[in-house]
Every structure is written in structure tokens, then in C-alpha cells.
Design a protein around this motif. Structure first.
Motif, mmCIF file in Angstrom:
data_model
loop_
_atom_site.group_PDB
_atom_site.id
_atom_site.type_symbol
_atom_site.label_atom_id
_atom_site.label_comp_id
_atom_site.label_asym_id
_atom_site.label_seq_id
_atom_site.Cartn_x
_atom_site.Cartn_y
_atom_site.Cartn_z
ATOM 1 N N UNK A 319 0.724 -1.135 0.043
ATOM 2 C CA UNK A 319 -0.006 0.164 -0.065
ATOM 3 C C UNK A 319 0.816 1.385 0.074
ATOM 4 N N UNK A 320 2.116 1.057 0.656
ATOM 5 C CA UNK A 320 2.974 2.514 0.566
ATOM 6 C C UNK A 320 3.543 2.521 -0.836
ATOM 7 N N UNK A 321 3.575 1.483 -1.476
ATOM 8 C CA UNK A 321 3.894 1.510 -2.870
ATOM 9 C C UNK A 321 2.833 2.047 -3.892
ATOM 10 N N UNK A 322 1.755 1.558 -3.527
ATOM 11 C CA UNK A 322 0.576 2.217 -4.284
ATOM 12 C C UNK A 322 0.456 3.832 -3.918
ATOM 13 N N UNK A 348 -1.064 5.924 5.531
ATOM 14 C CA UNK A 348 -0.630 4.754 5.049
ATOM 15 C C UNK A 348 0.781 4.624 5.759
ATOM 16 N N UNK A 349 1.378 5.468 5.667
ATOM 17 C CA UNK A 349 3.018 5.423 6.296
ATOM 18 C C UNK A 349 2.815 5.073 7.725
ATOM 19 N N UNK A 350 1.855 5.736 8.533
ATOM 20 C CA UNK A 350 1.824 5.571 10.019
ATOM 21 C C UNK A 350 1.392 4.066 10.216
ATOM 22 N N UNK A 351 0.222 3.745 9.463
ATOM 23 C CA UNK A 351 -0.231 2.135 9.793
ATOM 24 C C UNK A 351 0.751 1.222 9.295
ATOM 25 N N UNK A 352 1.711 1.546 8.364
ATOM 26 C CA UNK A 352 2.650 0.413 8.144
ATOM 27 C C UNK A 352 3.656 0.091 9.053
ATOM 28 N N UNK A 353 3.492 1.188 10.280
ATOM 29 C CA UNK A 353 4.690 0.982 11.345
ATOM 30 C C UNK A 353 3.790 0.178 12.455
ATOM 31 N N UNK A 354 2.662 0.513 12.835
ATOM 32 C CA UNK A 354 1.654 0.060 13.507
ATOM 33 C C UNK A 354 1.665 -1.364 13.772
ATOM 34 N N UNK A 355 1.580 -2.188 14.846
ATOM 35 C CA UNK A 355 1.356 -3.549 15.031
ATOM 36 C C UNK A 355 2.732 -4.263 14.475
ATOM 37 N N UNK A 356 3.829 -3.468 14.251
ATOM 38 C CA UNK A 356 5.197 -3.896 13.601
ATOM 39 C C UNK A 356 5.409 -3.696 12.061
ATOM 40 N N UNK A 357 6.429 -3.294 11.714
ATOM 41 C CA UNK A 357 6.193 -2.992 10.203
ATOM 42 C C UNK A 357 6.642 -4.054 9.695
ATOM 43 N N UNK A 358 7.160 -4.108 8.052
ATOM 44 C CA UNK A 358 7.088 -5.146 7.525
ATOM 45 C C UNK A 358 8.378 -6.090 7.864
#
Length: 375
Positions: A319-322, A348-358
Motif C-alpha cells: 500500500x505504501x508502493x501504491x 498509510x505511512x503510519x499504519x505500516x508501522x503500527x503492529x510491527x512494520x514489514x
């Protein structure tokens, strides 16, 4: 697994989307930036009437008795609409309370299901991993109750919540407590984050006293409960990311169809078509991974941890790539404050970090694989 929605689920999606569309959630979210209230109270009230916070609460406790996949469906729509609501932390806390063995919960769950009470989850700590091993907040026995000392970071809507589900270490093991937001020696301060349309807070516990009935779970029960909460929270964050991706794709396709350059719509250029196609592939794959994780959580499948980490590892990046492609295809207008695109990109940037990043979830997957090989 069958990803086809039931009639009841389709009705939930349609009613949620209709509500958010009619209330212009993005415009309302803009109005909340730097305002005194951190969430859209009107949208949350109407959403509560639709049953958002009651979805996964058992009928015996005043809820609707639905499942995680139903919460995920709402999460997708909230992401699509950039809604500023305390949906995720409230339903995550409610899920924990509904599964607790011994806690004075009926009144709390009833209030949550009616939308009269907002709850949040205080778990993450600054500079610590998003795992039980990262817990440094301490709880100790004090008389007939407990005393909590430590601090939490990135607690969503803590400044609007009435109760907090707090994870701490008690007797060397995780324990979970229900703490009133107005408890003495509890301090809540708003963080400045990239996502300007949502509130995250630092919460400090300076010897906060909690009565005996504030203990939700301890020992092995707390381990199991916390594992479930981490799984559910991760799935719902992924669901929001899916909605963000869907909206960014729709915005971009609409823009390139209407933006004319060199006498023709830019969407007619082969390179632009390829970018839009890749965006769609990423959104569809993110949807499949998220729905599978939610349904695995509901069915109690043995691979639920694997499914959840696959979803978060993939969806965070995809989703960050999108979002990056959407920004590129919008050109200069995408960089302006007046355009909505940057608000979705921020979330999108913040959510990608929540609950652990990729990276965190790829590491978990590697450890799972290693454990399987060694068995």
C-alpha cells in the motif's frame, strides 16, 4: 477460503460506505486537524448506531456476536473514507474483555456496544519491539490491588477514551489491566505524528493504583489474550491499509482519465496504464492476504500467526508502493495541501508501522520457518 461476502456482510459494507460518503469523512477529518477533539464524534455516533463497536461483542454481553472478518470489512471502509474514529482501539479492547474469564466486564461491554464508552489499547513502548518481550511497564501488588509504573507510546485516541486496556509485567510475566483514563497519576499527552487526521498519545503511569477487579488477565491467560489482541489489531490495521489502497487507486484512475497532456488523457499512455495495473494488483493481493488472515483468526487455524504476519509484511509495503505511485501519477497537484492524496499517504505511512512494520513480520516469519524445520 471463500472470500464472497454474505448478504449480511454486503449490507454492512454498503451501509458503512453510505454513511461515510454522506458525511464527507475526509472533509470532516481535515476539520479535526489541530482541533480540540481528536475524532469525529458525529460519525462515531452514527457508526455506533450501525453497530460498529458491537459487532464482535457476544450477544450475551449486549453485542451482535459477529466475527473478526466483519470488523475487517468495516476497517476497509474506514480506511477508504479516511474516517477519524476510535474504531480499532475500541473493538480490540472489547474483544479482550469479552474473552476475559474473571473481570467486571458486562457494564463496560454494554457501554462500548452502545457507543457510550470509548476504550483504547496501551501496549507499545518507545524504542521497544511490538512484542510481549518489549514490555517494560511494571505492575506490582499493592494492598488489595495493583500499582502500575511506566509509559506507553502511540496509544490511539487515548485523550478521548474513558478506559485503557494496559499491558504490563507482573511477577515476571505479562498481565492485562483495565484502567480508567482519569485515574490519579496517569498522564496523557498528544504526540505529533505524520498522520495529522488521527490522534496518538504518550501515556505515563506514575504509580497508578488499580483495584483488584481491574486485573483482566495474568500469567498464561494473559499470554493467550495478548497474542489474540496482537493478531486482531494487526488484521484491522491491514484492513485500513486495504481501504486506503482502494481509495488511492480509484483517485488515481479517475485523475489520469481526465488529465490531458499533449492533446490526450495521460491515462492512455502505456507507461501510465502499467503503473495503474500494478497498483491494482497490489491492492487485490493485499485484500486477499488481509481477508485470509481475518478468516484464519476466526476459524482458529493453526497457521493464524503465519497468515497475520504474511498479511502485515505484504500489505505494509504494497500500500505504501501504491501511495507512491499515486503521488507520482498525480504530478505536482499531489504535493499540495489542498489535495486529499497526502492525507491518505500519511495514514498509510503510519499504519505500516503500527503492529510491527514489514521487517518485523518478515523476521517473525523466518523464525516460524526455522521452528518448523527444527521440529
Amino acid at each position: 477460503m471463500d472470500f464472497e461476502l454474505s448478504d449480511e456482510q454486503r449490507g454492512l459494507v454498503d451501509s458503512t460506505r453510505s454513511l461515510l460518503s454522506s458525511k464527507s469523512s475526509v472533509d470532516r477529518a481535515r476539520a479535526l486537524i489541530d482541533g480540540p477533539v481528536g475524532y469525529d464524534a458525529e460519525v462515531w455516533r452514527l457508526g455506533s448506531q450501525l453497530g460498529w463497536p458491537a459487532l464482535a461483542i457476544p450477544e450475551a454481553d449486549g453485542g451482535l456476536g459477529q466475527q473478526s472478518i466483519d470488523l475487517a470489512l468495516v476497517g476497509v471502509e474506514l480506511g477508504r473514507g479516511l474516517a477519524a474514529t476510535p474504531f480499532i482501539p475500541t473493538v480490540v479492547a472489547a474483544d479482550t474483555l469479552s474473552r476475559a474469564e474473571e473481570v467486571t466486564k458486562s457494564k463496560v461491554l454494554q457501554s462500548i456496544s452502545e457507543g457510550a464508552l470509548i476504550a483504547t489499547w496501551a501496549f507499545a513502548e518507545s524504542g521497544r519491539p511490538w512484542t510481549p518481550a518489549g514490555l517494560q511497564t511494571r505492575a506490582e501488588r499493592s494492598g488489595d490491588g495493583y500499582r502500575i509504573t511506566g509509559s506507553k507510546a502511540s496509544v490511539q485516541d487515548a485523550d478521548a477514551a474513558q478506559v485503557l486496556l494496559v499491558d504490563a509485567v507482573l511477577d515476571g510475566a505479562p498481565a492485562r489491566f483495565l484502567v480508567p483514563a482519569d485515574a490519579e497519576n496517569l498522564r496523557i499527552e498528544r504526540q505529533q505524528t505524520l498522520d495529522v487526521t488521527r490522534r496518538y498519545c504518550d501515556v505515563t503511569f506514575e504509580g497508578v493504583c488499580v483495584p483488584a477487579d481491574g486485573l483482566v488477565a495474568a500469567g498464561d491467560a494473559a499470554q493467550r489474550s495478548l497474542a489474540r489482541t496482537l493478531q486482531l489489531h494487526t488484521v484491522l490495521v491491514c484492513a485500513e491499509l486495504v481501504g486506503i489502497g482502494e481509495r488511492l487507486l480509484a483517485m488515481t484512475v479517475d485523475y489520469v482519465k481526465n488529465r490531458v497532456q499533449f492533446g490526450r488523457p495521460v491515462g492512455s499512455f502505456q507507461a501510465v496504464k502499467h503503473k495503474c495495473s500494478n497498483m491494482r494488483i497490489r491492492v487485490q493481493a493485499s485484500t486477499a492476504a488481509t481477508y485470509y488472515a481475518a478468516m484464519a483468526l476466526d476459524s482458529g487455524r493453526a497457521d493464524v500467526d503465519h497468515a497475520v504476519s504474511v498479511a502485515k509484511a505484504y500489505v505494509s509495503d504494497a500500500v505504501n508502493e501504491v501511495a507512491g505511485e499515486a503521488l507520482q501519477l498525480h504530478g505536482g497537484i499531489g504535493f499540495t495541501w489542498e489535495h486529499d492524496l497526502h492525507l491518505y499517504l500519511r495514514r498509510a505511512r503510519v499504519n505500516s508501522l503500527l503492529s510491527g512494520d514489514a521487517s518485523h513480520h518478515r523476521e517473525r516469519l523466518c523464525r516460524m520457518l526455522e521452528a518448523e524445520v527444527l521440529r
